[in-house]
Scaffold this motif. Structure first.
Motif, PDB file in Angstrom:
ATOM      1  N   SER A   1      -4.468   7.829   6.300  1.00  7.29           N
ATOM      2  CA  SER A   1      -5.098   6.541   5.974  1.00  7.29           C
ATOM      3  C   SER A   1      -5.042   6.210   4.484  1.00  7.29           C
ATOM      4  O   SER A   1      -5.265   7.072   3.763  1.00  7.29           O
ATOM      5  CB  SER A   1      -6.668   6.592   6.581  1.00  7.29           C
ATOM      6  N   VAL A   2      -5.105   4.916   4.261  1.00  8.61           N
ATOM      7  CA  VAL A   2      -5.585   4.471   2.953  1.00  8.61           C
ATOM      8  C   VAL A   2      -7.133   4.018   2.918  1.00  8.61           C
ATOM      9  O   VAL A   2      -7.343   3.391   3.833  1.00  8.61           O
ATOM     10  CB  VAL A   2      -4.716   3.007   2.270  1.00  8.61           C
ATOM     11  N   ARG A   3      -7.801   4.723   2.069  1.00  6.57           N
ATOM     12  CA  ARG A   3      -9.162   4.318   2.150  1.00  6.57           C
ATOM     13  C   ARG A   3      -9.567   3.702   0.715  1.00  6.57           C
ATOM     14  O   ARG A   3      -9.164   4.121  -0.344  1.00  6.57           O
ATOM     15  CB  ARG A   3     -10.245   5.435   2.106  1.00  6.57           C
ATOM     16  N   ILE A   4     -10.335   2.510   0.811  1.00  2.00           N
ATOM     17  CA  ILE A   4     -10.927   1.787  -0.365  1.00  2.00           C
ATOM     18  C   ILE A   4     -12.301   2.038  -0.479  1.00  2.00           C
ATOM     19  O   ILE A   4     -13.019   1.539   0.269  1.00  2.00           O
ATOM     20  CB  ILE A   4     -10.444   0.058  -0.248  1.00  2.00           C
TER      21      ILE A   4
ATOM     22  N   ASP B   1     -22.032   1.425  -1.141  1.00  2.00           N
ATOM     23  CA  ASP B   1     -22.102   0.985   0.173  1.00  2.00           C
ATOM     24  C   ASP B   1     -21.100   1.034   1.475  1.00  2.00           C
ATOM     25  O   ASP B   1     -21.399   0.567   2.510  1.00  2.00           O
ATOM     26  CB  ASP B   1     -22.970  -0.488   0.231  1.00  2.00           C
ATOM     27  N   ARG B   2     -19.701   1.092   0.744  1.00  2.00           N
ATOM     28  CA  ARG B   2     -18.760   0.721   1.961  1.00  2.00           C
ATOM     29  C   ARG B   2     -17.520   1.643   1.759  1.00  2.00           C
ATOM     30  O   ARG B   2     -17.070   1.542   0.328  1.00  2.00           O
ATOM     31  CB  ARG B   2     -18.520  -0.629   2.228  1.00  2.00           C
ATOM     32  N   ILE B   3     -16.731   1.861   2.689  1.00  2.00           N
ATOM     33  CA  ILE B   3     -15.447   2.638   2.674  1.00  2.00           C
ATOM     34  C   ILE B   3     -14.565   1.882   3.630  1.00  2.00           C
ATOM     35  O   ILE B   3     -14.782   2.187   4.909  1.00  2.00           O
ATOM     36  CB  ILE B   3     -15.294   4.144   2.775  1.00  2.00           C
ATOM     37  N   ARG B   4     -13.740   1.156   3.245  1.00  2.00           N
ATOM     38  CA  ARG B   4     -12.669   0.715   4.125  1.00  2.00           C
ATOM     39  C   ARG B   4     -11.454   1.340   4.182  1.00  2.00           C
ATOM     40  O   ARG B   4     -11.087   2.002   3.295  1.00  2.00           O
ATOM     41  CB  ARG B   4     -12.369  -0.919   3.648  1.00  2.00           C
TER      42      ARG B   4
END
Length: 374
Positions: free
Chosen positions: A280-283, A288-291
């Protein structure tokens, strides 16, 4: 579904006409090579601008195809290179200027940029350009052109105009490969999505047993944690510790060359004792968030995107795991047996992903609350 892809490369100062599509045997046209011509000279103080066109023709209504191109929030579900896309400014329904933030893969790397687009629904066209290209890229822009063809289908032309700082040959070669690879992948995926009537939408609309082909759906799992935003975010962000913290994670390889932009490869144990590998690529956007978007998915999934979302209040943190998935219909009988239905595939996928999400959130809860002495 078959599809035709034509390609042209030349200097933007020359007049370019789209490569005529080849005649299909059925459905959309099969991929064919276009023509490449050397670029003409340009002023010495400006980098050479290269113009590239890729064309695909599909059996779908032009307005429906344009809607898929216009709605960038759906791009991660349609276009393989797109990891995440969000509006910074959105054009009104009648068209106009908008600004986007995009994350996408290119030649195996992940890049992020801001683009400005001019959307013209009346002409079914969208021009685009990066606001501040990062060196060694000097310029990157282009246009989506959607138009009905004489056979009742739709022709889509995707153009790019790009330049490299100092006309660096290595950068130009990299750009040529990246633009060609991504354009082909995007147009092929657009043709497939248009053929399914845009079924990859994440609105959860489904027919009985998926008879209408709408196999994309979104679901969430939520846990409340008595701790701080920083503590919960750190647990989810530092995935290299997951093998010793999460029972369903057998192995993790985490790469983070750019802070907040991660490549996560993970072996996950399944309920039957076997395991599968995902990448996966994680942004990661603290606090408060990890896409993320999976680049390597299990056999039953065509697309899997998601987000870890954290909301803090006076009582602690509400942690939510959201998944959006598109079922790989061709794999259902192969994975689940000849009599398996799309509804069974959806139920199995939801159960497996929810089980792992709940396990991760509950372990985060125990870890954070234990550290906090709760």
């Amino acid at each position: 579904m078959s599809r035709t892809l034509d390609r042209k490369v030349q200097n933007v100062s020359q007049s370019v006409q789209p490569t005529p599509p080849s005649v299909p045997s059925s459905g959309s046209r099969e991929p064919t090579e276009g023509h490449t011509r050397p670029a003409a000279g340009q002023p010495a103080d400006e980098p050479t601008r290269v113009h590239v066109e890729h064309t695909v023709t599909v059996d779908a209504d032009a307005e429906a195809v344009f809607a898929l191109v216009a709605d960038v929030e759906r791009w991660p579900l349609i276009f393989p290179p797109t990891v995440h896309a969000e509006y910074l400014e959105r054009a009104p329904a009648e068209g106009g200027t908008e600004r986007l933030r995009l994350w996408a893969t290119a030649n195996g790397a992940v890049r992020c940029w801001t683009s400005r687009r001019e959307v013209d629904p009346s002409r079914l066209s969208i021009t685009f350009g990066q606001e501040r290209p990062a060196a060694p890229i000097a310029a990157m822009g282009g246009e989506w052109i959607v138009r009905p063809d004489s056979d009742g289908g739709t022709e889509v032309v995707l153009t790019h105009d790009y330049a490299a700082v100092g006309d660096d040959a290595e950068t130009l070669a990299w750009l040529e490969e990246a633009v060609d690879t991504n354009s082909r992948a995007e147009l092929a995926a657009l043709a497939a999505a248009a053929g399914r009537n845009g079924a990859e939408g994440a609105d959860g609309a489904e027919g009985a047993d998926g008879a209408d082909g709408r196999l994309g759906f979104t679901f969430r799992d939520t846990v409340h944690i008595e701790g701080t935003l920083v503590q919960v975010y750190a647990f989810l962000d530092r995935a290299e510790h997951w093998p010793e913290r999460l029972p369903h994670v057998a192995r993790v390889a985490l790469t983070e060359d750019v802070p907040g932009l991660q490549i996560l490869e993970m072996d996950t144990r399944t309920a039957d004792g076997s395991s599968h590998t995902t990448r996966s690529v994680r942004i990661c956007t603290a606090p408060d968030r990890i896409r993320y978007k999976q680049l390597l998915t299990p056999a039953l999934l065509r697309v899997h995107t998601g987000v870890w979302l954290l909301v803090e209040d006076e009582h602690g943190v509400t942690a939510t795991s959201e998944h959006t998935v598109v079922i790989e219909t061709d794999a259902i009988s192969k994975v689940l047996g000849e009599d398996a239905t799309p509804a069974q595939a959806r139920a199995l996928v939801r159960d497996a992903l929810s089980r792992n999400s709940a396990a991760t959130l509950n372990r985060a809860k125990a870890f954070v609350e234990g550290a906090s002495g709760v």
